[in-house]
Design a protein around this motif. Structure first.
Motif, PDB file in Angstrom:
ATOM      1  N   VAL A  23      32.800 -78.523  21.131  1.00 34.94           N
ATOM      2  CA  VAL A  23      32.246 -77.927  22.485  1.00 34.94           C
ATOM      3  C   VAL A  23      30.938 -78.459  23.480  1.00 34.94           C
ATOM      4  CG1 VAL A  23      32.725 -75.866  25.223  1.00 34.94           C
ATOM      5  CG2 VAL A  23      34.772 -76.542  22.994  1.00 34.94           C
ATOM      6  N   PRO A  24      30.687 -79.066  23.655  1.00 34.98           N
ATOM      7  CA  PRO A  24      29.055 -79.103  23.625  1.00 34.98           C
ATOM      8  C   PRO A  24      28.973 -78.322  25.468  1.00 34.98           C
ATOM      9  CG  PRO A  24      30.156 -81.333  24.909  1.00 34.98           C
ATOM     10  CD  PRO A  24      31.301 -80.350  24.107  1.00 34.98           C
ATOM     11  N   TYR A  25      28.989 -76.792  25.486  1.00 35.10           N
ATOM     12  CA  TYR A  25      28.724 -76.090  26.357  1.00 35.10           C
ATOM     13  C   TYR A  25      27.220 -75.626  26.955  1.00 35.10           C
ATOM     14  CZ  TYR A  25      26.844 -72.508  23.610  1.00 35.10           C
ATOM     15  OH  TYR A  25      26.460 -71.429  22.793  1.00 35.10           O
ATOM     16  N   LEU A  26      27.182 -75.706  28.767  1.00 36.02           N
ATOM     17  CA  LEU A  26      25.840 -75.691  28.423  1.00 36.02           C
ATOM     18  C   LEU A  26      25.268 -74.292  29.650  1.00 36.02           C
ATOM     19  CD1 LEU A  26      24.849 -79.080  29.923  1.00 36.02           C
ATOM     20  CD2 LEU A  26      24.064 -77.970  27.932  1.00 36.02           C
ATOM     21  N   ASP A  27      24.311 -73.879  30.034  1.00 35.44           N
ATOM     22  CA  ASP A  27      24.408 -72.526  30.686  1.00 35.44           C
ATOM     23  C   ASP A  27      24.499 -73.341  32.478  1.00 35.44           C
ATOM     24  OD1 ASP A  27      21.831 -72.889  30.610  1.00 35.44           O
ATOM     25  OD2 ASP A  27      21.193 -70.979  30.129  1.00 35.44           O
ATOM     26  N   PRO A  76      26.113 -75.627  35.754  1.00 39.79           N
ATOM     27  CA  PRO A  76      26.712 -75.972  36.666  1.00 39.79           C
ATOM     28  C   PRO A  76      27.188 -77.733  36.139  1.00 39.79           C
ATOM     29  CG  PRO A  76      25.736 -74.457  38.079  1.00 39.79           C
ATOM     30  CD  PRO A  76      25.054 -74.702  36.694  1.00 39.79           C
ATOM     31  N   PRO A  77      28.385 -77.825  35.592  1.00 34.49           N
ATOM     32  CA  PRO A  77      29.543 -77.577  36.500  1.00 34.49           C
ATOM     33  C   PRO A  77      30.079 -76.688  35.201  1.00 34.49           C
ATOM     34  CG  PRO A  77      30.295 -79.686  35.457  1.00 34.49           C
ATOM     35  CD  PRO A  77      28.401 -79.488  35.429  1.00 34.49           C
ATOM     36  N   TRP A  78      29.295 -76.142  33.777  1.00 34.63           N
ATOM     37  CA  TRP A  78      29.454 -75.184  33.222  1.00 34.63           C
ATOM     38  C   TRP A  78      29.401 -73.250  34.249  1.00 34.63           C
ATOM     39  CZ3 TRP A  78      31.624 -75.511  28.122  1.00 34.63           C
ATOM     40  CH2 TRP A  78      31.896 -77.495  27.899  1.00 34.63           C
ATOM     41  N   PRO A  79      30.355 -72.333  33.451  1.00 39.72           N
ATOM     42  CA  PRO A  79      29.919 -71.759  34.798  1.00 39.72           C
ATOM     43  C   PRO A  79      29.046 -70.490  33.868  1.00 39.72           C
ATOM     44  CG  PRO A  79      31.716 -71.465  32.539  1.00 39.72           C
ATOM     45  CD  PRO A  79      31.730 -72.945  33.439  1.00 39.72           C
ATOM     46  N   THR A  80      28.510 -69.771  34.179  1.00 40.06           N
ATOM     47  CA  THR A  80      27.110 -69.245  34.188  1.00 40.06           C
ATOM     48  C   THR A  80      27.153 -68.040  33.335  1.00 40.06           C
ATOM     49  OG1 THR A  80      26.517 -68.527  36.535  1.00 40.06           O
ATOM     50  CG2 THR A  80      25.592 -70.800  35.964  1.00 40.06           C
ATOM     51  N   GLU A  81      27.971 -67.321  34.054  1.00 40.11           N
ATOM     52  CA  GLU A  81      28.800 -65.932  34.067  1.00 40.11           C
ATOM     53  C   GLU A  81      28.123 -65.385  32.346  1.00 40.11           C
ATOM     54  OE1 GLU A  81      30.491 -66.514  37.953  1.00 40.11           O
ATOM     55  OE2 GLU A  81      30.233 -67.344  35.802  1.00 40.11           O
ATOM     56  N   PRO A  82      28.749 -66.589  31.431  1.00 38.43           N
ATOM     57  CA  PRO A  82      28.688 -65.651  30.152  1.00 38.43           C
ATOM     58  C   PRO A  82      27.400 -66.072  29.068  1.00 38.43           C
ATOM     59  CG  PRO A  82      31.006 -67.510  30.309  1.00 38.43           C
ATOM     60  CD  PRO A  82      29.463 -67.405  31.909  1.00 38.43           C
ATOM     61  N   ASP A  83      26.441 -65.993  30.100  1.00 37.82           N
ATOM     62  CA  ASP A  83      24.798 -65.919  29.815  1.00 37.82           C
ATOM     63  C   ASP A  83      25.094 -65.019  29.827  1.00 37.82           C
ATOM     64  OD1 ASP A  83      23.279 -66.501  28.649  1.00 37.82           O
ATOM     65  OD2 ASP A  83      22.161 -68.405  29.668  1.00 37.82           O
ATOM     66  N   GLY A  84      25.216 -63.939  29.144  1.00 41.49           N
ATOM     67  CA  GLY A  84      24.524 -62.568  28.580  1.00 41.49           C
ATOM     68  C   GLY A  84      25.548 -61.506  30.352  1.00 41.49           C
TER      69      GLY A  84
END
Length: 716
Positions: free
Chosen positions: A576-580, A582-590
């Motif tokens: 899983v090459p996640y980012l913070d 979009p299109p990755w959801p941003t809320e999980p970053d803190g």
């Protein structure tokens, strides 16, 4: 006065030539290797060094993080190597050359950068201060890693008398103070090699292929070779004047590697399993624009089909899921830094001042050999001193409980080291006759009071023909919890059968970090979740299935990272090459929620298939991320029907994750007043016949509503 002026101009002109006309270049560098960095070195070649003041030549080391100089070395402090014609080689071992990425070095004379000599590795950057101030470095295109040998380096190869004539290659065996392998200094380009190499072979070894050949002979020897690899039979010969850069990113199915004359071997690693690969080799002379390949006649070719890797262990990080078991004696198996190629290995000795009686087992995690055919075992051993031989065994009934005496074990015949610390390959050990879903290997060490040899084991590899295990999904990630980070990852068995994940491990984008290994005896049942703690500040919010923080491990980057899951064969099972962004959801970053996969069947490498968890501050560790909402779906009537007074019709419905007692109502949408038709029937009936009374008021604005008796779902 006129003569003085003329003389002064002439002197200034000569001085300018002396500053600008140096033909000098950085020729070789070594900066990183396995274990503690050793033999770090820079080599420089200068034409006609007697025409210059050696102390005015200077190598500045540049930090790629801030662009600044972190070390300065003048060439009068270098060791003088060989002289070839008008050229002299200088080299210096310099402790503390930084490992990137990126970092670099500049060669200057009298404070002025020599053209083209601000070089970097593992990327480019702008110099700040020193002779390369404001200059963008040139990435040499090759690099070293923590797996490079301390006897190797990056170096120029080819023929010419200027830097631009050569090509960077390596890592390959270092030649400090002498011309590099495949390098010659000549004012004109060399002709193409006379002959091709011979005995070109490709030998599969799991998901690796060993390429070997015998060097070309003849009047003109090559300086190097380019070896092509492709998963299609479409390799095209190189073109003179166009160097082929190293390409080890084989995600597109093709690549290339330059190998110096004299090396006669290369290993392509990390290949797709169960895949047919094609190989071809072309020798060449010179470099840069004068590179000259031999392409006439028929170039040597070979093919090899990779196999699945059932298990691989090199002991470079930890014991992973291997288990040392001490039966007798105080000495135990340890991890030591003198393995194959200078890496770590497993080591056992019964000597501690005197020889001691010992029996110590090193037992692998279980392998499911029923999933493969044509299984094969290889490993390396090294030995010194006097004592009993190491014994290799396997068991199909060991329970992993730690006591090997509870199981039956069968000896395995293999080639072992004869002594003198010589690393010795075992040869191919045929395991095709061994079956079972829980097969263990063991290396059994014994010593006596009169003899205790030291034995070392490395690179244990079991291969076979079969499909790689699939179905374990990275399902949820908490990479930046509010406040102090409490990081965790959740795995999910997205299959209908159990999956043994003993010896599997997690790692982030940096494969030099210590991974988190899943212990022996870990089996995921169908639809089972498995949580792993990655990092903690001491207040972990729940009890994970595995506390990975006890293994050292790694921490996840808040701005984006790779979460890699590898199986027992060290093949990537999921990523899983996640980012913070979009299109990755941003809320999980803190902000509180976890990064949650919408559905385990979706491609979890794509950001659009993830969402912030429904839970604001924890996520859903150990349970379904987005459980279906209990739902009642009315399937008849569907709208538009004409039902007559006095007729009978079936009202039908279906449900999603709902069972209960329901009521059915007729709603006039003009007033939204419900008329009860039936109450307290089971939702599992899925049908009810309605006899429409003759007195029922006619209308075209009716709907049927089916709902839970209390406060459950409603369907219309």
């Amino acid at each position: 006065m006129k003569k003085i002026t003329t003389l002064l101009v002439a002197i200034l002109a000569l001085f300018a030539l002396n500053v600008q006309g140096q033909n000098a270049w950085i020729n070789e560098v070594h900066y990183d290797n396995a274990g503690a960095d050793a033999n770090e070195m820079i080599e420089v070649i200068i034409e006609d060094p007697g025409s210059y003041t050696l102390s005015l030549f200077q190598v500045d080391l540049y930090n790629g993080n801030n662009g600044a100089v972190y070390g300065t070395h003048t060439l009068d402090g270098f060791t003088v190597g060989n002289t070839v014609g008008n050229f002299t080689i200088y080299y210096k071992y310099i402790s503390g050359i930084q490992n990137g990425a990126p970092d670099g070095m500049a060669l200057s004379y009298n404070g002025t950068l020599i053209t083209g000599q601000f070089l970097s590795y593992e990327g480019s950057f702008d110099g700040v201060g020193g002779p390369a101030d404001g200059v963008t470095s040139t990435d040499i295109g090759v690099s070293e890693t923590s797996g490079t040998l301390d006897t190797e380096s990056l170096q120029l190869t080819g023929n010419g008398v200027q830097y631009s004539s050569f090509t960077w290659t390596g890592p390959t065996t270092s030649n400090a103070g002498t011309l590099n392998t495949g390098q010659s200094l000549s004012s004109g380009p060399l002709p193409e090699p006379t002959n091709y190499p011979t005995a070109f072979t490709a030998t599969p070894l799991g998901n690796m292929v060993d390429i070997a050949w015998t060097d070309a002979t003849g009047a003109q020897l090559p300086g190097a070779y380019v070896v092509y690899i492709s998963d299609q039979d479409n390799i095209v010969a190189p073109v003179d004047g166009t160097p082929v850069p190293d390409d080890l990113d084989l995600s597109d199915g093709a690549g290339a590697k330059n190998v110096n004359f004299g090396d006669e071997a290369y290993t392509f690693a990390g290949l797709s399993t169960n895949t047919l690969y094609y190989f071809a080799i072309y020798p060449y002379t010179n470099g840069g624009a004068t590179i000259d390949f031999k392409t006439d006649g028929t170039a040597p070719t070979a093919t090899a089909t990779t196999t699945s890797v059932v298990m691989y262990e090199d002991f470079d990080w930890s014991w992973m899921a291997w288990t040392p078991v001490s039966v007798t004696g105080d000495q135990v198996w340890v991890i030591d830094g003198f393995g194959v190629g200078g890496s770590d290995c497993a080591k056992m000795s019964g000597y501690s001042g005197v020889s001691n009686e010992n029996e110590d087992w090193l037992i692998s995690p279980p392998m499911n050999l029923d999933a493969y055919t044509n299984e094969n075992l290889t490993f390396y051993t090294a030995m010194n001193y006097t004592g009993p031989d190491l014994v290799v065994k396997y068991s199909t009934d060991y329970d992993g409980g730690g006591d090997p005496s509870t199981a039956s074990w069968t000896d395995i015949s293999a080639t072992l080291s004869a002594g003198g610390w010589a690393w010795t390959p075992s040869g191919d050990v045929d395991l095709s006759g061994v079956s079972g879903t829980n097969v263990y290997l063991a290396f059994v060490y014994t010593s006596t009071s009169s003899g205790s040899a030291t034995w070392e084991v490395d690179n244990v590899l079991v291969t076979g023909d079969g499909a790689d295990p699939t179905g374990v999904v990275i399902n949820e990630i908490m990479y930046n919890s509010p406040g102090a980070d409490e990081e965790w990852i959740e795995l999910y068995n997205n299959t209908a059968g159990p999956i043994e994940i003993s010896g599997w491990f997690l790692q982030d984008h940096d494969n030099n970090t210590i991974p988190i290994a899943i212990p022996d005896g870990t089996v995921l049942s169908p639809d089972q979740y498995y949580t792993i703690a990655i990092a903690t500040d001491g207040s972990f919010p729940f009890v994970p299935d595995l506390d990975g923080t006890l293994q050292g491990g790694f921490a996840l980057n808040n701005g984006g990272d790779d979460v890699n899951l590898y199986n027992l064969g060290r093949l990537q099972a999921d990523i899983v090459p996640y980012l913070d962004d979009p299109p990755w959801p941003t809320e999980p970053d803190g902000d509180g929620p976890s990064l949650s996969l919408l559905d385990p069947d979706l491609d979890n490498s794509l950001g659009e298939n993830w969402a912030a968890s429904l839970q604001a501050n924890l996520g859903s560790p150990g349970s379904e991320n987005f459980p279906p909402v209990p739902t009642i779906l009315v399937s008849s009537p569907i709208g538009g029907e004409i039902w007559d007074q006095g007729s009978t019709h079936d009202i039908t419905w279906s449900t999603i994750v709902y069972t209960g007692q329901i009521k059915i109502e007729l709603i006039d949408t003009n007033t939204w007043t419900p008329q009860l038709l039936v109450s307290n029937i089971s939702s599992s009936l899925n049908t009810w016949s309605w006899s429409i009374m003759s007195s029922q008021a006619a209308g075209d604005d009716y709907v049927i509503r089916i709902s839970d008796l209390a406060s459950g779902p409603v369907g219309e």
